[in-house]
Design a protein around this motif. Structure first.
Motif, PDB file in Angstrom:
ATOM      1  N   LYS A  10      -5.563  -8.814   3.728  1.00 34.22           N
ATOM      2  CA  LYS A  10      -4.268  -9.485   3.873  1.00 34.22           C
ATOM      3  C   LYS A  10      -4.190 -10.047   5.279  1.00 34.22           C
ATOM      4  O   LYS A  10      -4.567  -9.388   6.260  1.00 34.22           O
ATOM      5  CB  LYS A  10      -3.130  -8.498   3.617  1.00 34.22           C
ATOM      6  CG  LYS A  10      -1.724  -9.052   3.862  1.00 34.22           C
ATOM      7  CD  LYS A  10      -1.308 -10.075   2.827  1.00 34.22           C
ATOM      8  CE  LYS A  10       0.055 -10.699   3.084  1.00 34.22           C
ATOM      9  NZ  LYS A  10       0.025 -11.766   4.125  1.00 34.22           N
ATOM     10  N   GLY A  12      -2.582 -11.438   8.824  1.00 34.14           N
ATOM     11  CA  GLY A  12      -1.476 -11.224   9.737  1.00 34.14           C
ATOM     12  C   GLY A  12      -0.848  -9.857   9.710  1.00 34.14           C
ATOM     13  O   GLY A  12       0.355  -9.740   9.898  1.00 34.14           O
ATOM     14  N   HIS A 149       4.884  -4.087   4.253  1.00 36.49           N
ATOM     15  CA  HIS A 149       5.514  -5.095   3.417  1.00 36.49           C
ATOM     16  C   HIS A 149       4.840  -5.070   2.053  1.00 36.49           C
ATOM     17  O   HIS A 149       3.691  -4.663   1.923  1.00 36.49           O
ATOM     18  CB  HIS A 149       5.324  -6.500   4.034  1.00 36.49           C
ATOM     19  CG  HIS A 149       6.328  -6.831   5.096  1.00 36.49           C
ATOM     20  ND1 HIS A 149       6.481  -8.111   5.580  1.00 36.49           N
ATOM     21  CD2 HIS A 149       7.254  -6.075   5.758  1.00 36.49           C
ATOM     22  CE1 HIS A 149       7.446  -8.115   6.495  1.00 36.49           C
ATOM     23  NE2 HIS A 149       7.927  -6.892   6.621  1.00 36.49           N
ATOM     24  N   PHE A 150       5.542  -5.565   1.070  1.00 36.54           N
ATOM     25  CA  PHE A 150       5.057  -5.494  -0.310  1.00 36.54           C
ATOM     26  C   PHE A 150       3.720  -6.207  -0.481  1.00 36.54           C
ATOM     27  O   PHE A 150       2.781  -5.672  -1.056  1.00 36.54           O
ATOM     28  CB  PHE A 150       6.107  -6.111  -1.236  1.00 36.54           C
ATOM     29  CG  PHE A 150       5.640  -6.262  -2.638  1.00 36.54           C
ATOM     30  CD1 PHE A 150       5.256  -7.501  -3.127  1.00 36.54           C
ATOM     31  CD2 PHE A 150       5.542  -5.140  -3.460  1.00 36.54           C
ATOM     32  CE1 PHE A 150       4.795  -7.630  -4.420  1.00 36.54           C
ATOM     33  CE2 PHE A 150       5.079  -5.275  -4.764  1.00 36.54           C
ATOM     34  CZ  PHE A 150       4.710  -6.510  -5.257  1.00 36.54           C
ATOM     35  N   LEU A 151       3.612  -7.455   0.024  1.00 39.62           N
ATOM     36  CA  LEU A 151       2.375  -8.225  -0.209  1.00 39.62           C
ATOM     37  C   LEU A 151       1.176  -7.551   0.448  1.00 39.62           C
ATOM     38  O   LEU A 151       0.062  -7.661  -0.026  1.00 39.62           O
ATOM     39  CB  LEU A 151       2.546  -9.662   0.292  1.00 39.62           C
ATOM     40  CG  LEU A 151       3.537 -10.527  -0.510  1.00 39.62           C
ATOM     41  CD1 LEU A 151       3.643 -11.920   0.114  1.00 39.62           C
ATOM     42  CD2 LEU A 151       3.126 -10.649  -1.966  1.00 39.62           C
ATOM     43  N   HIS A 154       0.161  -4.599  -1.754  1.00 43.58           N
ATOM     44  CA  HIS A 154      -0.350  -5.125  -3.026  1.00 43.58           C
ATOM     45  C   HIS A 154      -1.870  -5.195  -3.043  1.00 43.58           C
ATOM     46  O   HIS A 154      -2.495  -5.010  -4.065  1.00 43.58           O
ATOM     47  CB  HIS A 154       0.257  -6.530  -3.198  1.00 43.58           C
ATOM     48  CG  HIS A 154      -0.188  -7.261  -4.420  1.00 43.58           C
ATOM     49  ND1 HIS A 154      -1.134  -8.259  -4.374  1.00 43.58           N
ATOM     50  CD2 HIS A 154       0.194  -7.158  -5.718  1.00 43.58           C
ATOM     51  CE1 HIS A 154      -1.320  -8.730  -5.588  1.00 43.58           C
ATOM     52  NE2 HIS A 154      -0.539  -8.085  -6.430  1.00 43.58           N
ATOM     53  N   GLY A 155      -2.482  -5.437  -1.884  1.00 42.84           N
ATOM     54  CA  GLY A 155      -3.930  -5.612  -1.845  1.00 42.84           C
ATOM     55  C   GLY A 155      -4.717  -4.343  -1.611  1.00 42.84           C
ATOM     56  O   GLY A 155      -5.947  -4.360  -1.575  1.00 42.84           O
ATOM     57  N   GLU A 185       9.238  -1.836  11.289  1.00 35.52           N
ATOM     58  CA  GLU A 185      10.650  -2.084  11.640  1.00 35.52           C
ATOM     59  C   GLU A 185      11.449  -0.859  11.213  1.00 35.52           C
ATOM     60  O   GLU A 185      11.777  -0.694  10.044  1.00 35.52           O
ATOM     61  CB  GLU A 185      11.122  -3.369  10.955  1.00 35.52           C
ATOM     62  CG  GLU A 185      10.398  -4.582  11.528  1.00 35.52           C
ATOM     63  CD  GLU A 185      10.677  -5.893  10.817  1.00 35.52           C
ATOM     64  OE1 GLU A 185      11.766  -6.447  11.046  1.00 35.52           O
ATOM     65  OE2 GLU A 185       9.802  -6.351  10.050  1.00 35.52           O
ATOM     66  N   THR A 188      14.556  -0.086   8.376  1.00 33.87           N
ATOM     67  CA  THR A 188      14.675  -0.952   7.204  1.00 33.87           C
ATOM     68  C   THR A 188      14.256  -0.146   5.970  1.00 33.87           C
ATOM     69  O   THR A 188      13.332   0.660   6.021  1.00 33.87           O
ATOM     70  CB  THR A 188      13.758  -2.191   7.307  1.00 33.87           C
ATOM     71  OG1 THR A 188      12.404  -1.760   7.365  1.00 33.87           O
ATOM     72  CG2 THR A 188      14.109  -3.041   8.491  1.00 33.87           C
ATOM     73  N   ARG A 189      14.945  -0.434   4.874  1.00 36.69           N
ATOM     74  CA  ARG A 189      14.625   0.258   3.610  1.00 36.69           C
ATOM     75  C   ARG A 189      13.207  -0.087   3.177  1.00 36.69           C
ATOM     76  O   ARG A 189      12.474   0.735   2.654  1.00 36.69           O
ATOM     77  CB  ARG A 189      15.623  -0.224   2.549  1.00 36.69           C
ATOM     78  CG  ARG A 189      15.816   0.704   1.390  1.00 36.69           C
ATOM     79  CD  ARG A 189      16.801   0.123   0.388  1.00 36.69           C
ATOM     80  NE  ARG A 189      16.438  -1.229  -0.009  1.00 36.69           N
ATOM     81  CZ  ARG A 189      17.328  -2.195  -0.288  1.00 36.69           C
ATOM     82  NH1 ARG A 189      18.619  -1.934  -0.162  1.00 36.69           N
ATOM     83  NH2 ARG A 189      16.946  -3.374  -0.664  1.00 36.69           N
ATOM     84  N   LEU A 190      12.793  -1.338   3.431  1.00 34.91           N
ATOM     85  CA  LEU A 190      11.475  -1.797   2.972  1.00 34.91           C
ATOM     86  C   LEU A 190      10.361  -0.958   3.583  1.00 34.91           C
ATOM     87  O   LEU A 190       9.470  -0.492   2.877  1.00 34.91           O
ATOM     88  CB  LEU A 190      11.275  -3.274   3.310  1.00 34.91           C
ATOM     89  CG  LEU A 190       9.991  -3.932   2.759  1.00 34.91           C
ATOM     90  CD1 LEU A 190      10.004  -3.999   1.243  1.00 34.91           C
ATOM     91  CD2 LEU A 190       9.798  -5.326   3.337  1.00 34.91           C
ATOM     92  N   ARG A 226       7.425  -3.054  15.734  1.00 31.42           N
ATOM     93  CA  ARG A 226       7.484  -4.484  16.055  1.00 31.42           C
ATOM     94  C   ARG A 226       8.111  -4.639  17.422  1.00 31.42           C
ATOM     95  O   ARG A 226       9.136  -4.058  17.718  1.00 31.42           O
ATOM     96  CB  ARG A 226       8.316  -5.208  14.991  1.00 31.42           C
ATOM     97  CG  ARG A 226       8.545  -6.696  15.321  1.00 31.42           C
ATOM     98  CD  ARG A 226       9.189  -7.443  14.192  1.00 31.42           C
ATOM     99  NE  ARG A 226       8.287  -7.576  13.046  1.00 31.42           N
ATOM    100  CZ  ARG A 226       7.239  -8.373  13.031  1.00 31.42           C
ATOM    101  NH1 ARG A 226       6.959  -9.116  14.085  1.00 31.42           N
ATOM    102  NH2 ARG A 226       6.456  -8.433  11.992  1.00 31.42           N
ATOM    103  N   ILE A 228       8.230  -7.789  20.561  1.00 35.40           N
ATOM    104  CA  ILE A 228       7.770  -9.124  20.930  1.00 35.40           C
ATOM    105  C   ILE A 228       6.794  -9.094  22.112  1.00 35.40           C
ATOM    106  O   ILE A 228       5.940  -9.971  22.245  1.00 35.40           O
ATOM    107  CB  ILE A 228       8.981 -10.057  21.198  1.00 35.40           C
ATOM    108  CG1 ILE A 228       8.550 -11.533  21.037  1.00 35.40           C
ATOM    109  CG2 ILE A 228       9.599  -9.804  22.559  1.00 35.40           C
ATOM    110  CD1 ILE A 228       8.294 -11.950  19.618  1.00 35.40           C
TER     111      ILE A 228
ATOM    112  N   GLY B  11      -3.868 -15.955   9.497  1.00 39.33           N
ATOM    113  CA  GLY B  11      -3.282 -15.121   8.462  1.00 39.33           C
ATOM    114  C   GLY B  11      -1.852 -14.708   8.737  1.00 39.33           C
ATOM    115  O   GLY B  11      -1.445 -14.600   9.890  1.00 39.33           O
ATOM    116  N   GLY B  12      -1.085 -14.514   7.682  1.00 37.52           N
ATOM    117  CA  GLY B  12       0.236 -13.924   7.773  1.00 37.52           C
ATOM    118  C   GLY B  12       1.276 -14.754   8.494  1.00 37.52           C
ATOM    119  O   GLY B  12       2.129 -14.195   9.164  1.00 37.52           O
ATOM    120  N   GLN B  41      -5.903 -13.543  -3.578  1.00 35.00           N
ATOM    121  CA  GLN B  41      -5.030 -12.372  -3.641  1.00 35.00           C
ATOM    122  C   GLN B  41      -3.841 -12.616  -4.577  1.00 35.00           C
ATOM    123  O   GLN B  41      -3.060 -11.727  -4.811  1.00 35.00           O
ATOM    124  CB  GLN B  41      -4.532 -12.042  -2.238  1.00 35.00           C
ATOM    125  CG  GLN B  41      -5.663 -11.696  -1.287  1.00 35.00           C
ATOM    126  CD  GLN B  41      -5.151 -11.219   0.040  1.00 35.00           C
ATOM    127  OE1 GLN B  41      -4.499 -10.193   0.110  1.00 35.00           O
ATOM    128  NE2 GLN B  41      -5.434 -11.962   1.091  1.00 35.00           N
TER     129      GLN B  41
END
Ligand code: ATP
Ligand code: ATP
Ligand code: MG
Ligand code: MG
Lengths: 267, 267
Positions: A10, A12, A149-151, A154-155, A185, A188-190, A226, A228, B11-12, B41
């Motif tokens: 995936k 990034g 994150h979901f994506l 996923h991999g 983060e 966050t719920r995610l 996260r 900056i 990426g990303g 993907q």
């Protein structure tokens, strides 16, 4: 010596940032660390301040012309070296397609390398092509940087499947020893949901009873939050410790390095 | 009909998220939109709720077996279709290496496709390999999703160089018509600095006087702000409008769609 591939197809998710900052954190403890940049975009090299130069050989020459790693390695700080990449590496997938044993090229170059390090860390591109397979064949361990994150989650099954194939056919000692949560983060719920899903997934894949390369994989307790400043550090070509030693990013990567060192006792 | 490749080898940076949400935003205005998922993907497919199924043909069959696109296309919402991908596509780089005219496969499949759309949007993987080149050869325009971070900006010259090569050798009509700032963090110095650097870079590359594929590239005024709901929507397999119609993400992608539509007048 620990040889670790930082990989995740995936894009990034923090592979390069983690390779550079974790390598620097380990070097600050006095351990000798060598980063190998296997991404044609040479972001790990750039992030360590080693910019592409026209006629300087790179890891491309190692793979395609068998140039010894010792001739390619450049210093990047105290106890820290890097074998830089360059854009020609993008052609390696097609150029090496017909080479016998193309997956073992890096492993053999590293075996011939007279200089020994405490840690060799390989930054991989966002794909499961010949460059990543070379890293997995040369490595003893895999660290998986993962953005919650979901994506990105996923991999994971494809990532595990690939590691399993390499372990069975090319490199029996290969294990996934750590999963690193990046760009976390808090609150966050995610993030919380993905972490739960990941833990469930690991438990489920272990229940099969068969020993797999991820049976003993741990999710490092340190979350790389996260921040900056971590992204800003890349634009100065320095690890986070040189750029902003007192920020979350420096604390998180130092804490991760302590967990990685604690694993040494068990090895 | 506008045929747009959403590409960036970094990426990303938001390629998939922008393909899905911009496609959905355009479809909500009544325009007929087809997404083509060129990433092995299959994240665009997953994000549109079209999950991988064993035995269902995909864009892999189009490229390798010349299956017509009409046989592969599935509905993904009102005025919205997707030609899904699957993991076999990862092998396309090596499988197509010896195919004559391998870069024109998608262009020819699209020319043969009886169904016409207002927008065809191709999501590309994070590389400059044969899949991305197929998209650039088939497209009239390129949109470049870009996270305002240093490592993402670092690759722009290589991206422009690749588009220039494709425009000269394979597809003379190809232009970069838009750059989309994604995961924008308002108020950070880094975002502002990267935006400045990008604007300077565009001005500088235009000063050469030579007409290039990016001479008329605009940086869309809409910034897609970082917003966790955008990432959550992916895990529900829906565009942002279906998941959280009142959040920043929905407003930003709707605003971007308005700018994209405004460009139509000039076409
Ligand atoms: N903890 C963090 N906080 C903020 N930004 C981060 C953090 N970690 C990484 N980044 C930024 O996020 C972006 C993606 O990280 P990075 O480039 O390291 O990921 P990668 O997995 O190596 O990407 P690729 O798949 O392109 O190789 C970069 O711009 C980086 O500066
Ligand atoms: N505006 C946004 N706010 C918050 N998260 C976002 C936003 N846009 C994208 N994301 C998340 O950031 C991650 C990267 O986005 P995405 O997968 O769309 O990038 P990509 O360029 O398609 O990646 P790849 O190079 O792997 O194809 C995903 O987990 C996505 O859900
Ligand atoms: Mg990277
Ligand atoms: Mg994508």
């Amino acid at each position: 010596m620990r040889t670790i591939a930082l990989m995740n197809q995936k894009g990034g998710v923090g592979k390069t940032t983690t390779t550079v900052n974790l390598a620097a954190a380990l070097a600050r403890t006095g351990r000798k660390v060598c980063v190998i940049d296997l991404d044609p975009q040479s972001h790990a090299s750039t992030h360590l301040g080693v910019l592409e130069e026209a006629d300087r050989p790179s890891v491309y020459d190692a793979l395609v012309n068998s140039t010894p790693l010792a001739e390619l390695r450049v210093p990047a700080g105290d106890n820290l070296w890097v074998v830089p990449s360059d854009i020609n590496l993008a052609a390696a997938e097609v150029e090496l397609a017909g080479t016998v044993g193309r997956e073992m090229l890096l492993r053999d170059l590293m075996a011939d390398d007279p200089m020994k390090f405490d840690y060799v860390m390989m930054d991989c591109p966002p794909s499961l092509g010949v460059l990543t397979i070379n890293a997995l064949t040369a490595a003893d361990e895999v660290f998986v940087p993962l953005q919650p994150h979901f994506l990105a989650l996923h991999g994971m099954s494809k990532l595990f499947e690939t590691v399993d194939l390499v372990a069975r056919r090319l490199n029996p000692k290969l294990v996934i020893s750590g999963i690193i949560l990046c760009m976390y983060e808090t609150g966050t719920r995610l993030s919380a949901e993905i972490l739960n899903d990941l833990e469930d997934y690991l438990v489920q894949t272990r229940q099969s009873g068969r020993k797999t390369p991820w049976t003993d994989a741990t999710i490092f307790r340190t979350r790389i939050r996260r921040n900056i400043k971590v992204a800003e550090a890349a634009s100065f070509g320095r690890p986070i410790f040189d750029y902003e030693p007192a920020c979350h990013g420096s604390r998180d990567y130092a804490s991760l390095a302590r967990e990685v060192i604690a694993q040494e006792m068990g090895i």
